[in-house]
Design a protein around this motif. Structure first.
Motif: not given
Length: 227
Positions: A67-68, A209-218
């Motif tokens: 995602v990142a 889901i937690g990993g994708v959220l972290a990637a999007l926010i970062w």
């Protein structure tokens, strides 16, 4: 193939040592020791294979990196396949070792599988387990993105990542046994029986889901600021 083999071996080590500490050594080392076993296994693998594959050893990390845009789609698919194979191999080896002592049964002694409800150490329900896995994986990935950023102090990423996994386990073990890693959950569940397999979906979906959220926010907030 070096990258994929490194991911297989790294995930094998994580699952064997982490779940092995729960199945074999828990009476001697308690939950704190189990938390450190998982964290130290990751720390060691970061320095062992980080220069080869980046040491994801976790499909949630690989999806977050995809995602990142830090890994290609082809590599992501093969990383996840290698991670799952390594985890299942570790589950098989752990079962073979644990079965060598009198009185052990996977049905009663388990294999370090994750669970919720009656399969949670603290009897936490599905909703609590889902929230915990999303949030704890988010924290884990947030630290990974920060510790591996080009402006972070060099050479210390493994320490930060390993210690983060320790404190995540200190909180998460009573809730779900702590997954934050679909492969880590898959490996023992394959051998632990139908109920473990039936609950496996949570430990695949929530960490991703937690990993994708972290990637999007970062990527949207912190990566841009650093640049």
């Amino acid at each position: 193939m070096k990258k994929y083999t490194a991911e297989l071996i790294g995930t094998f080590v994580l699952v064997l040592i982490g779940c092995g500490s729960a199945v074999i050594a828990e009476p001697h080392i308690t939950y704190t020791g189990i938390a450190f076993a998982f964290g130290l296994a990751v720390l060691a693998m970061v320095y062992a294979i980080g220069s080869i594959s980046g040491c994801h050893i976790n499909p949630a990390i690989t999806v977050a990196m995809l995602v990142a845009r830090k890994i290609s789609g082809k590599d992501a698919v093969w990383y996840i396949i290698a991670q799952c194979i390594g985890a299942i191999m570790a589950g098989a080896v752990l079962l073979a070792i644990a079965s060598g002592t009198t009185g052990y049964s996977v049905a009663t002694g388990g294999l370090g599988q994750n669970g919720y409800g009656v399969h949670s150490l603290g009897q936490y329900d599905m909703v609590s387990g889902f929230i915990a896995e999303v949030v704890l994986t988010f924290i884990f990935l947030f630290v990974i993105f920060g510790a591996t950023h080009r402006d972070a102090p060099k050479g210390f990423a493994g320490i930060a990542i390993g210690l983060t996994l320790v404190f995540i386990h200190l909180v998460g073990i009573p809730i779900t046994g702590t997954s934050v890693n679909p492969a880590r959950s898959l490996g023992p569940a394959v051998f632990a029986g139908a109920e473990a397999i039936g609950q496996l979906w949570l430990f695949i979906v929530a960490p991703i889901i937690g990993g994708v959220l972290a990637a999007l926010i970062w990527k949207s907030v912190f990566e841009g600021k650093a640049e």
